[in-house]
Design an enzyme around this catalytic site. Sequence first.
Site, PDB file in Angstrom:
ATOM      1  N   HIS A 504       0.918  -1.039   0.001  1.00  0.00           N
ATOM      2  CA  HIS A 504      -0.183  -0.014  -0.056  1.00  0.00           C
ATOM      3  C   HIS A 504       1.085   1.279  -0.152  1.00  0.00           C
ATOM      4  O   HIS A 504       0.910   2.209  -0.920  1.00  0.00           O
ATOM      5  CB  HIS A 504      -1.001   0.044   1.374  1.00  0.00           C
ATOM      6  CG  HIS A 504      -1.699   1.248   1.305  1.00  0.00           C
ATOM      7  ND1 HIS A 504      -2.888   1.262   1.254  1.00  0.00           N
ATOM      8  CD2 HIS A 504      -1.453   2.395   1.937  1.00  0.00           C
ATOM      9  CE1 HIS A 504      -3.643   2.295   1.516  1.00  0.00           C
ATOM     10  NE2 HIS A 504      -2.618   3.178   1.969  1.00  0.00           N
ATOM     11  N   GLU A 505       1.892   1.490   1.039  1.00  0.00           N
ATOM     12  CA  GLU A 505       2.618   2.608   0.907  1.00  0.00           C
ATOM     13  C   GLU A 505       3.592   2.733  -0.234  1.00  0.00           C
ATOM     14  O   GLU A 505       3.677   3.856  -0.709  1.00  0.00           O
ATOM     15  CB  GLU A 505       3.474   2.432   2.352  1.00  0.00           C
ATOM     16  CG  GLU A 505       2.661   2.476   3.510  1.00  0.00           C
ATOM     17  CD  GLU A 505       1.693   3.859   3.797  1.00  0.00           C
ATOM     18  OE1 GLU A 505       1.873   4.668   3.104  1.00  0.00           O
ATOM     19  OE2 GLU A 505       0.920   3.436   4.486  1.00  0.00           O
ATOM     20  N   HIS A 508       1.839   4.410  -3.129  1.00  0.00           N
ATOM     21  CA  HIS A 508       1.361   5.683  -3.065  1.00  0.00           C
ATOM     22  C   HIS A 508       2.422   6.562  -3.974  1.00  0.00           C
ATOM     23  O   HIS A 508       1.972   7.602  -4.243  1.00  0.00           O
ATOM     24  CB  HIS A 508       1.354   6.030  -1.688  1.00  0.00           C
ATOM     25  CG  HIS A 508       0.063   6.073  -0.766  1.00  0.00           C
ATOM     26  ND1 HIS A 508      -0.965   6.518  -1.399  1.00  0.00           N
ATOM     27  CD2 HIS A 508      -0.059   5.433   0.416  1.00  0.00           C
ATOM     28  CE1 HIS A 508      -2.075   6.124  -0.422  1.00  0.00           C
ATOM     29  NE2 HIS A 508      -1.540   5.761   0.747  1.00  0.00           N
ATOM     30  N   GLU A 565      -6.044   6.237  -1.831  1.00  0.00           N
ATOM     31  CA  GLU A 565      -6.008   5.242  -0.852  1.00  0.00           C
ATOM     32  C   GLU A 565      -6.636   3.825  -1.353  1.00  0.00           C
ATOM     33  O   GLU A 565      -6.000   2.821  -1.139  1.00  0.00           O
ATOM     34  CB  GLU A 565      -6.756   5.725   0.538  1.00  0.00           C
ATOM     35  CG  GLU A 565      -6.146   6.911   1.245  1.00  0.00           C
ATOM     36  CD  GLU A 565      -4.596   6.691   1.682  1.00  0.00           C
ATOM     37  OE1 GLU A 565      -4.300   5.365   1.822  1.00  0.00           O
ATOM     38  OE2 GLU A 565      -3.898   7.544   1.635  1.00  0.00           O
ATOM     39  N   ASP A 569      -4.690   0.471  -1.585  1.00  0.00           N
ATOM     40  CA  ASP A 569      -4.979  -0.868  -1.317  1.00  0.00           C
ATOM     41  C   ASP A 569      -5.144  -1.958  -2.346  1.00  0.00           C
ATOM     42  O   ASP A 569      -4.885  -3.135  -2.233  1.00  0.00           O
ATOM     43  CB  ASP A 569      -6.600  -0.720  -0.585  1.00  0.00           C
ATOM     44  CG  ASP A 569      -6.463  -0.180   0.685  1.00  0.00           C
ATOM     45  OD1 ASP A 569      -5.425   0.083   1.269  1.00  0.00           O
ATOM     46  OD2 ASP A 569      -7.594   0.315   1.262  1.00  0.00           O
TER      47      ASP A 569
END
Length: 667
Positions: A504-505, A508, A565, A569
């Site tokens: 997830h990070e 980004h 976000e 995910d």
Amino acid sequence: MLVLLLLGTDGPGVLSQAQTVSGIDLKAIDKSADPCRNFYQYACGQWMEANPIPPQYARWGRFNELLDSNQQVLHELLEDSAKHQDRSPVDQKIGAFYSSCMNETAIDAAGDQPVQPEVKRILAMKDKTELAAEVARLHNQGVPVFFRFGSTPDFEHSTMTIADVDQAGLGLPDKSYYLGTKDEELRAKYVAHVSRIFQLIGASPTDAGSKAKAVMTLETALAQASLDRVARRNPHLTHHRMSVSELEALAPGFGFKEYFKERSAPAFDSLNVAVPDFFAAIQKQLTAASLEDLKSYLTWHYVSAYASELSKPFVDANFDFYQRTLTGAKELQPRWKRCVQSVDNGLGDALGRKYVEKAFAGQSKEKTQQLVNIIEKQMAANIDSLPWMSGATKQQALAKLKGVTNKIGYPEKWKDYAGVEVTSTNFVADVRGAEEYEIRRRLVKIGQPVNRAEFNMTPPTVNAYYSPLENNINFPAGILQPPFYNSKADMAVNFGGIGAVIGHELTHGFDDQGRQFDADGNLRDWWTQQDAAEFKKRVDCIADEYSKFSPVEGATLNGRLTLGENGADNAGIRLAYMSLLAGLEDGSVASGKLDGYTPQQRFFLGYAQIWCANQRPESLRNSVRTDPHSPGEFRVIGVVQNVPEFAAAFSCSAGQPMVSANACRVW
Ligand SMILES: [Zn+2]
């Protein structure tokens, strides 16, 4: 500062998790639910049943359980430091700070005295030319009236820090609350709350009522000129390099020169003016509002900023509006929890240092680093295999991925807080002192190289973030624990938990916002036009999907607010799943059934169970307007419907709710 978190921060710790062979919480599962109809209900149904929201919380989920257990650790540390303040400078600082917070008798006896000197200064202003100096004083104490002034990495030369001014100054959580036709009742409650605060510092009910109305009028004008949250996700809309005189021309009535001098800001010729129109609106209000109205506005924000540190009537009033009304929480948290939070906010590194010594095992850092390496490797393979991206853009994407640095657990260098005086008897003064220190620390960075080694979260925090301007991912020690990561658990479950979080990070850096920055953290377009168009088409699919979800009656998610976000995910789980497959191949993941589930099933259960939560309707209504993260339920079902491997793992067939006919996939 622009950072992308794992979750919103409206508060949600030793785990009730039954120790099982796999690490899955078997007691959480609702066996009566069909995983292909509602996987969230299946994975979390019994957990939700068994974990009603405690009255002190707006929502309660696995994150809260972990945070709560971290707070217990911090509580013990602080009680100990408070008793042994002579042991070390760190014990003195955090022990005294905690003691002054816990001394409710002294706080209640002081009433509004701690804020009266500043209130008197505000009321003593003789004309509007004194405003700039007073606003500077308030900003130095962390009270963001009108706007914020601080430092940021330069969007175009991200290794350097520049000055930055941005919109601020609202008492409600979002501009839409001031303008929405359905929010009249809430606005009336807000005005009543502002009026209550004025009465608590001595105004008559009539006088307090008219002051509150003036505050509302001024804030409504500022709200109108504010950029909304969706627009603010576009970095081009908050990036306007200007000279100081250009800023002054936007609001000539304010006196920026005087203001910068009063802030003792390092010298600079140009700065980022995030929202130029907002400063033009300030100018209008300087003319439209009377001096009395401006004083009311400053007074309200000053007292409100310190309300939770003052005596009981202030604490209760503040809770009543900002918690009970806006989030549905029913009771204040116990004082010790609020004080633990206060020390974490004010002296986070001093407390964090102790936390790490006590609760963060050395090998956790290494283990996490290994997992990050695995996920990064899969991300490179995934980029390589994308059918819609050209070779030229892939090369740039891979270069950016290679440039990502990661920080795990805690900062290399701890802040020492040497300049912070802690009285142990005056809580407001202690909070203000810590606030002033941190604000000053950030302000003096203007004109200096960016220090990318800094952590913007304290070690016990249960969260993680990616910084597009620094191109790094950051995992505080607080999150590197069950249910995210459990060294004793099966790796399939760990990939579903911390693996998906790492994915997830990393993603980004490549979501609709992060993709606009390059490997060095500069705002620079590295995409071919064709690839950018293909990307856009694919993220639109995700925006449309989530916009249809309704977490609470009468409200749907904003697919554009939550796009980054949700995208993170969706890609995060793919990268983690690829890592699972690689682990099965090389034998590092147990291939047989554990606790009755295949590795693939354990993976998806591990993912879903980090999001088990209950949330109050008031809090959900506020979240859909302010939180870029989808509520837990949709972080699960929104993702699995797009993943054919999920359908395969649970033998779901086309047409069932967890199998989307129009599966979205970007990365
Ligand atoms: Zn995130």
